[in-house]
Design a protein around this motif. Structure first.
Motif, PDB file in Angstrom:
ATOM      1  N   LEU A  10      15.519  37.320 -10.922  1.00 28.00           N
ATOM      2  CA  LEU A  10      16.453  36.683 -11.456  1.00 28.00           C
ATOM      3  C   LEU A  10      16.739  35.660 -10.215  1.00 28.00           C
ATOM      4  CD1 LEU A  10      18.225  39.315 -13.802  1.00 28.00           C
ATOM      5  CD2 LEU A  10      17.178  37.356 -14.751  1.00 28.00           C
ATOM      6  N   MET A  11      16.782  36.001  -9.274  1.00 32.84           N
ATOM      7  CA  MET A  11      17.535  34.603  -8.194  1.00 32.84           C
ATOM      8  C   MET A  11      16.773  33.793  -8.368  1.00 32.84           C
ATOM      9  SD  MET A  11      19.023  36.964  -5.317  1.00 32.84           S
ATOM     10  CE  MET A  11      17.347  38.624  -5.398  1.00 32.84           C
ATOM     11  N   ILE A  12      15.238  33.361  -9.332  1.00 35.85           N
ATOM     12  CA  ILE A  12      14.447  31.884  -9.349  1.00 35.85           C
ATOM     13  C   ILE A  12      15.234  30.754 -10.095  1.00 35.85           C
ATOM     14  CG2 ILE A  12      12.734  30.998  -9.808  1.00 35.85           C
ATOM     15  CD1 ILE A  12      11.274  33.382  -9.250  1.00 35.85           C
ATOM     16  N   PHE A  13      15.819  31.733 -10.776  1.00 36.06           N
ATOM     17  CA  PHE A  13      17.367  30.533 -11.785  1.00 36.06           C
ATOM     18  C   PHE A  13      17.646  30.221 -11.473  1.00 36.06           C
ATOM     19  CE2 PHE A  13      13.772  33.132 -14.350  1.00 36.06           C
ATOM     20  CZ  PHE A  13      13.250  32.467 -14.664  1.00 36.06           C
ATOM     21  N   SER A  17      22.523  27.078  -6.713  1.00 33.82           N
ATOM     22  CA  SER A  17      23.521  28.184  -6.332  1.00 33.82           C
ATOM     23  C   SER A  17      23.699  28.668  -5.309  1.00 33.82           C
ATOM     24  CB  SER A  17      24.538  28.409  -7.785  1.00 33.82           C
ATOM     25  OG  SER A  17      25.704  29.124  -6.884  1.00 33.82           O
ATOM     26  N   TRP A  18      23.998  28.087  -4.214  1.00 35.07           N
ATOM     27  CA  TRP A  18      24.109  28.790  -2.818  1.00 35.07           C
ATOM     28  C   TRP A  18      24.736  30.381  -2.751  1.00 35.07           C
ATOM     29  CZ3 TRP A  18      20.633  27.158   1.377  1.00 35.07           C
ATOM     30  CH2 TRP A  18      20.212  27.795   2.582  1.00 35.07           C
ATOM     31  N   VAL A  69      20.707  33.884   4.607  1.00 35.56           N
ATOM     32  CA  VAL A  69      20.983  32.849   3.651  1.00 35.56           C
ATOM     33  C   VAL A  69      22.457  32.249   4.214  1.00 35.56           C
ATOM     34  CG1 VAL A  69      21.728  32.183   1.733  1.00 35.56           C
ATOM     35  CG2 VAL A  69      19.568  32.983   2.121  1.00 35.56           C
ATOM     36  N   LYS A  70      22.648  33.493   4.916  1.00 32.99           N
ATOM     37  CA  LYS A  70      24.702  34.164   5.390  1.00 32.99           C
ATOM     38  C   LYS A  70      24.426  32.859   6.560  1.00 32.99           C
ATOM     39  CE  LYS A  70      28.576  34.421   5.216  1.00 32.99           C
ATOM     40  NZ  LYS A  70      29.192  34.456   3.546  1.00 32.99           N
ATOM     41  N   GLY A  71      23.666  32.515   7.370  1.00 40.70           N
ATOM     42  CA  GLY A  71      23.779  32.402   8.237  1.00 40.70           C
ATOM     43  C   GLY A  71      22.706  30.804   8.507  1.00 40.70           C
ATOM     44  N   SER A  72      21.779  30.999   7.611  1.00 42.21           N
ATOM     45  CA  SER A  72      21.276  29.551   7.249  1.00 42.21           C
ATOM     46  C   SER A  72      21.996  28.250   7.057  1.00 42.21           C
ATOM     47  CB  SER A  72      19.878  29.148   6.712  1.00 42.21           C
ATOM     48  OG  SER A  72      18.690  30.751   7.159  1.00 42.21           O
ATOM     49  N   LEU A  86      16.228  28.257  -0.499  1.00 40.04           N
ATOM     50  CA  LEU A  86      16.478  29.305  -1.476  1.00 40.04           C
ATOM     51  C   LEU A  86      15.105  29.778  -2.422  1.00 40.04           C
ATOM     52  CD1 LEU A  86      20.420  28.599  -2.339  1.00 40.04           C
ATOM     53  CD2 LEU A  86      19.456  30.633  -0.460  1.00 40.04           C
ATOM     54  N   PHE A  87      14.622  28.694  -2.703  1.00 43.99           N
ATOM     55  CA  PHE A  87      13.189  28.919  -3.519  1.00 43.99           C
ATOM     56  C   PHE A  87      12.488  30.095  -2.714  1.00 43.99           C
ATOM     57  CE2 PHE A  87       9.487  28.399  -5.631  1.00 43.99           C
ATOM     58  CZ  PHE A  87       8.975  28.923  -7.163  1.00 43.99           C
ATOM     59  N   MET A  88      11.995  29.473  -0.751  1.00 43.80           N
ATOM     60  CA  MET A  88      11.175  29.896  -0.346  1.00 43.80           C
ATOM     61  C   MET A  88      11.496  32.010  -0.178  1.00 43.80           C
ATOM     62  SD  MET A  88       8.310  28.796   0.116  1.00 43.80           S
ATOM     63  CE  MET A  88       7.909  27.213  -1.622  1.00 43.80           C
ATOM     64  N   ASN A  89      12.835  31.521   0.678  1.00 44.65           N
ATOM     65  CA  ASN A  89      13.251  32.453   0.843  1.00 44.65           C
ATOM     66  C   ASN A  89      13.046  33.879  -0.250  1.00 44.65           C
ATOM     67  OD1 ASN A  89      14.496  32.994   3.767  1.00 44.65           O
ATOM     68  ND2 ASN A  89      15.300  30.812   2.921  1.00 44.65           N
TER      69      ASN A  89
END
Length: 444
Positions: A10-13, A17-18, A69-72, A86-89
Motif C-alpha cells: 500500500l505504501m507504493i501508492f 507523501s514523505w 526515511v527519517k534520516g534522509s 521512497l519507491f526504491m526503499n
C-alpha cells in the motif's frame, strides 16, 4: 503474515507523501510489536510463513527502513527525486519481507537476489563520489559470483529430493566429493553476503560510496540475509557441516581478529564502521557453524543488535560529513567542542559497538563466545583478539573524532537538529530496551 506484505504494498501508492510513508513505516513496526506471539510457524499460505527468527528480522527491516526515511530528510528538502527514493526503499523492504517469509528454496533465492537491485540503484542514484559506479559493480559481481552456484545447488536438491520446501528437502548427505562440492557451493553464497573474511572487500567499498540510506540498510538488514540463509540451509547438510565447521570457525575467528587490527589503521569513518561489521559478522558465522543452541541464539541476538548499532553509527558519520564535507578522522577532530550533545550519542552508540552493558550486543557476544569456546578451547586466542581490538578500534574512533585540536577552517556549525537526535534515540533505545525482553530473542 499477508497483512504485512499488503501493508508494504500500500505504501507504493503514497510515495509522493514523505510524511505518510514515514508514519506508515513506524505504524507497521508498532503493529508487529503488538502482534509478537509464539515462535512456531504461522500464517502458512501461498508458500509463505513466519517463525520467530523471520518475525524479528521483518520487524528489524520495518524499523531500519523507517529510520532511513527519517534520516534522509535532506533528499526530500532538496527535491532530489524524493518519490523515486521512497519507491526504491519500499521495494527493498518488500523484497526483504518476502525473503524472510519464503518457505521454498527457489522462491527464497529469487527474493534474496531481488534485494540487490534496489540497493544498487540507491548507491548509483544517490551516492557521494564518482567511484560509486565501481562500488556498485563490486557489490554486484561479488554477490552474483557466490549466488550462481547456489542456484545450481537448489536445482540439484529438487532433482534429488523432488521438493524445495523448507523441512521437506531430503538429501542423503555423506562425505563424498559431490556432497562436499554441493555443501560449499550452497554455503558460500551466504558467506559472501554475510560477509566472511576473504570475500568482504565489496562491503567497505559499497559503504563508503553509498548514501546514508544505502549504508544504514546495508548494515541494518542486508548483511543479516547471509546469516538467515545459513540458518535455513544448514539442516540439509548436517553430516558434512559437522566435519567442516572448523573451516568456517577458523575463518570467522581469525578473520575477525585480523579485520579488527585493520580497523585501527582506517582514517575514513565509514570504512572503519564497515570493517567493524565484518569483524562482528565473523563471530556470527562461528556461532552458526558450531550447531549449538548457544551459537544460534547468540547469532540472532548479535544480528539484531548490530543492525541497530551499526546503522546509528553510519547515521552519525553522515551528520559529521554534512557539516565538515569530509569523513576523515584527521579532519573531524575536536567535534565535542562544537557538538557536545552529539558527542553523548557518539559515546552511547560506540559503547554498543564494543558490546558494553546493557546493550543487546553484550548478551549476543557472551552467547557466541560461550559457543565458540565450548566447541574448541584453541579458538580462545582468536576470540580474545576480536574482543580486545573491538574495544580498541571503537575507542580509537570515538577519541579521534571527538577529542583533539579543532580543524582550522571550521568556524561554526549546527550542533544538531531535533530530527537527527530523534533518529539516534530511536536507534539506541531498542538496542538497550530489548535486553529486558531478551528471552523472546534467545528462545527463537
Amino acid at each position: 503474515m499477508l497483512k504485512y506484505l499488503l501493508f508494504a504494498l500500500l505504501m507504493i501508492f503514497v510515495v509522493r507523501s514523505w510524511l505518510v510513508v514515514q508514519s506508515l513505516l513506524f505504524l507497521g513496526t508498532f503493529l508487529m510489536c503488538v502482534g509478537l506471539t509464539g515462535v512456531s510457524w504461522s500464517s502458512l499460505s501461498l508458500g509463505l510463513g513466519m517463525d520467530g527468527i523471520s518475525y524479528i528480522l521483518i520487524m528489524l527491516s520495518f524499523w531500519i527502513v523507517a529510520l532511513v526515511v527519517k534520516g534522509s530528510q535532506k533528499i526530500y528538502e532538496a527535491s532530489n527525486f524524493s518519490s523515486l527514493f521512497l519507491f526504491m526503499n519500499i521495494m527493498l523492504l518488500l523484497s526483504l519481507i518476502m525473503t524472510f517469509c519464503c518457505m521454498d528454496y527457489l522462491f527464497f533465492y529469487i527474493c534474496f537476489e531481488a534485494s540487490l537491485i534496489p540497493t544498487l540503484i540507491l548507491i548509483l542514484g544517490w551516492g557521494y563520489q564518482p567511484e560509486r559506479l565501481q562500488a556498485g559493480i563490486y557489490m554486484l559481481f561479488y554477490t552474483l559470483f557466490g549466488s550462481l552456484p547456489l542456484l545450481v545447488s537448489f536445482l540439484m536438491m529438487y532433482k534429488v529430493g523432488y521438493s524445495l520446501s523448507f523441512g521437506l528437502v531430503d538429501v542423503k548427505s555423506g562425505m563424498s566429493l559431490t556432497c562436499l562440492i554441493w555443501y560449499f557451493c550452497t554455503v558460500f553464497a551466504f558467506t559472501v553476503k554475510l560477509p566472511m573474511f576473504t570475500v568482504h572487500l565489496w562491503l567497505p567499498k559499497a559503504h563508503v560510496e553509498a548514501p546514508v540510506a544505502g549504508s544504514m540498510i546495508l548494515a541494518g538488514v542486508l548483511l543479516k540475509l547471509g546469516g538467515y540463509g545459513i540458518i535455513r540451509v544448514s539442516p540439509i547438510f548436517l553430516e558434512v557441516g559437522r566435519h567442516f565447521s572448523w573451516v568456517w570457525v577458523s575463518l570467522g575467528v581469525m578473520g575477525g581478529g585480523i579485520i579488527s587490527v585493520l580497523c585501527l589503521r582506517q582514517s575514513d569513518m565509514k570504512a572503519l564502521i564497515a570493517y567493524s561489521s565484518v569483524a562482528h559478522m565473523g563471530l556470527v558465522l562461528c556461532g552458526l557453524m558450531v550447531f549449538s543452541w548457544w551459537g544460534i541464539s547468540g547469532a540472532v541476538v548479535v544480528m539484531v543488535g548490530h543492525g541497530l548499532c551499526s546503522s546509528g553509527l553510519f547515521c552519525m558519520a553522515n551528520m559529521v560529513y554534512e557539516r565538515l564535507g569530509s569523513r576523515s578522522l584527521m579532519v573531524s577532530k575536536g567535534m565535542m567542542s562544537f557538538m557536545p550533545s552529539m558527542a553523548l550519542w557518539w559515546f552511547l552508540l560506540s559503547a554498543g559497538n564494543m558490546a558494553a552493558p546493557p546493550t543487546l550486543n553484550l548478551l549476543g557476544e557472551i552467547s557466541l563466545i560461550i559457543s565458540v569456546l565450548s566447541w574448541s578451547i584453541f579458538s580462545s586466542f582468536g576470540v580474545i583478539l576480536v574482543s580486545f581490538f573491538g574495544a580498541a578500534y571503537t575507542l580509537y574512533m570515538f577519541s579521534m573524532s571527538q577529542h583533539g585540536k579543532l580543524f582550522s577552517t571550521l568556524s561554526s556549525c549546527c550542533s544538531g537538529q531535533m530530527r537527527e537526535y530523534l533518529v539516534l534515540m530511536l536507534h539506541w533505545l531498542p538496542l538497550n530496551i530489548m535486553i529486558l525482553k531478551s528471552g523472546v530473542l534467545v528462545s527463537l
